[in-house]
Design a protein around this motif. Sequence first.
Motif, PDB file in Angstrom:
ATOM      1  N   ALA A 143       2.307   1.612  -3.481  1.00 45.83           N
ATOM      2  CA  ALA A 143       1.318   2.163  -4.417  1.00 45.83           C
ATOM      3  C   ALA A 143       1.108   3.649  -4.168  1.00 45.83           C
ATOM      4  CB  ALA A 143       0.001   1.408  -4.277  1.00 45.83           C
ATOM      5  N   LEU A 144       1.119   4.049  -2.890  1.00 40.84           N
ATOM      6  CA  LEU A 144       0.957   5.462  -2.561  1.00 40.84           C
ATOM      7  C   LEU A 144       2.122   6.296  -3.097  1.00 40.84           C
ATOM      8  CD1 LEU A 144      -0.812   7.506  -0.980  1.00 40.84           C
ATOM      9  CD2 LEU A 144       0.607   7.029   1.024  1.00 40.84           C
ATOM     10  N   GLN A 145       3.327   5.720  -3.062  1.00 40.53           N
ATOM     11  CA  GLN A 145       4.508   6.431  -3.547  1.00 40.53           C
ATOM     12  C   GLN A 145       4.424   6.710  -5.044  1.00 40.53           C
ATOM     13  OE1 GLN A 145       8.255   4.302  -3.207  1.00 40.53           O
ATOM     14  NE2 GLN A 145       9.231   6.092  -2.318  1.00 40.53           N
ATOM     15  N   LYS A 146       3.663   5.881  -5.766  1.00 42.76           N
ATOM     16  CA  LYS A 146       3.556   6.035  -7.218  1.00 42.76           C
ATOM     17  C   LYS A 146       2.439   6.986  -7.638  1.00 42.76           C
ATOM     18  CE  LYS A 146       5.263   1.368  -8.169  1.00 42.76           C
ATOM     19  NZ  LYS A 146       4.942   0.045  -8.772  1.00 42.76           N
ATOM     20  N   GLU A 147       1.712   7.553  -6.675  1.00 47.05           N
ATOM     21  CA  GLU A 147       0.570   8.404  -6.998  1.00 47.05           C
ATOM     22  C   GLU A 147       0.944   9.857  -7.208  1.00 47.05           C
ATOM     23  OE1 GLU A 147      -2.706   7.962  -4.400  1.00 47.05           O
ATOM     24  OE2 GLU A 147      -2.781   5.774  -4.534  1.00 47.05           O
ATOM     25  N   GLY A 148       2.141  10.101  -7.685  1.00 43.96           N
ATOM     26  CA  GLY A 148       2.547  11.459  -8.046  1.00 43.96           C
ATOM     27  C   GLY A 148       2.700  12.377  -6.845  1.00 43.96           C
TER      28      GLY A 148
ATOM     29  N   LYS B  69       0.824  -1.207   0.000  1.00 41.36           N
ATOM     30  CA  LYS B  69       0.000   0.000   0.000  1.00 41.36           C
ATOM     31  C   LYS B  69       0.862   1.262   0.000  1.00 41.36           C
ATOM     32  CE  LYS B  69      -4.182  -1.877   2.147  1.00 41.36           C
ATOM     33  NZ  LYS B  69      -5.157  -1.757   3.281  1.00 41.36           N
TER      34      LYS B  69
ATOM     35  N   TYR C 111       0.440  13.825  -4.924  1.00 41.84           N
ATOM     36  CA  TYR C 111      -0.392  13.480  -3.764  1.00 41.84           C
ATOM     37  C   TYR C 111       0.273  12.398  -2.911  1.00 41.84           C
ATOM     38  CZ  TYR C 111      -4.148  11.322  -1.073  1.00 41.84           C
ATOM     39  OH  TYR C 111      -4.907  10.789  -0.064  1.00 41.84           O
ATOM     40  N   GLY C 112       0.795  11.366  -3.571  1.00 46.05           N
ATOM     41  CA  GLY C 112       1.443  10.285  -2.844  1.00 46.05           C
ATOM     42  C   GLY C 112       2.682  10.748  -2.100  1.00 46.05           C
TER      43      GLY C 112
END
Length: 428
Positions: free
Chosen positions: A100-105, A97, A107-108
């Motif tokens: 995946a959060l790190q890959k959200e640009g 998780k 926002y991440g």
Amino acid sequence: MNSILTALVNSWKSPELRRKILLTALIFVIFRVFAHTPIPGIDREKLALLFSQNQFLGLLDIFSGGTLVNFSILALGLNPYINASIVLQLMTIVFPKLEALQKEGEYGREKINQYTRFLAVPLAAAQAVGMYVLLRNQGIVGVLDPLTLISIVLTMTAGTLFVMWLGELITEYGVGNGISLLIFAGIVGRLPVVAFQTASTFQPEQLMNTLLFGVVAIVVIAGTVFMNEAVRRIPVHYARRIRGNKMYGGNTSYLPLRVNQAGVIPIIFAVSLVLIPSLLGGFLQQIQNPLISGIGRFFVTAFNPDGLSYNLIYFFLVLGFTYFYTAITFNPTKIAGEIQKYGGFIPGIRPGTPTANYLNYILTRITLAGALFLGILAIFPSIAKSVSGVSTLLVGGTGVLIVVSVVLETVKALEAQLVMRNYEGFMD
């Protein structure tokens, strides 16, 4: 050097960039003022002597921005934040998780940064208590009543939050990465003190050794710049694809693999581990039992920072941690999958697993060069001290690597903003 001066001169001509530079300089001044505002009740002479004899504490002082040796209200500096960042970075590998959060640009990255701030608070409190225990055992501070201890812990924790805030102000309104620049300011801010100590103890017969040290220092800085910027470019071709009436792909790009992929992290891990035996030995020496105190003396002798065994172990630990950290931050299988997903391929290499094996082969070879460089840089102070006999001028390899990296990063940020403003002027 010319590119650095050109970037600074051109940035000063821009009113907006000049304002950012002045704001950054003002925050530097505020940071240095608070860095010299000590917490009362500390014997600063004994504290300076302790830091000069302990490489681990010296490393912590580097990452605090030079505030720990003064035991100022900013004593912990950015150490808890850096530790929290490393922990979060490792956790992104363990927890899908977070990955995946790190890959959200943007926002991440903002959410990860927020989690890092939250984690830095308890780490700061724990480090403040640990620092008090260490100083009490060394006789630098006496036994404090609970209320005084709580106030010191809260002051040091608040100091860490204040430095984090200053760093984020630089990042948002100033020039470059604020956290890195504050660490840079702490290292550079100690250079005049080091130069004064050298001048006060200078002997005429040391002239040749001092000049030799200066030449070697220039070579080390040049080598650090070269290795920090060195990359192996892997060509990636993209096949042509037709969608509707349009053709996509058909171009060639490059996958840059950095020689020093791990940065300064392996040195931090290695020095933290290699100094544990000497710290443990110093504690065991104080025990009355002859066997235990003998073991403590053995640890202190075997892991003397000026000894051969210490530096060999330190060197090989840096090599090992360089490969370890590179392996967990660069995944050839994932990169090969991304290349295949977008229709790319490396010339002469089949997509998929063969591409991953090829990238792993190349990365293993270039990481060896980066690991050897970091290992030599880590033990360079001991080598320079034994060769030149000059000890007061020594700046650790970690400090050199940080200074060079921050300067290059800041110059690139200035050049990028200059290009963006020129482009906007052209569009207008």
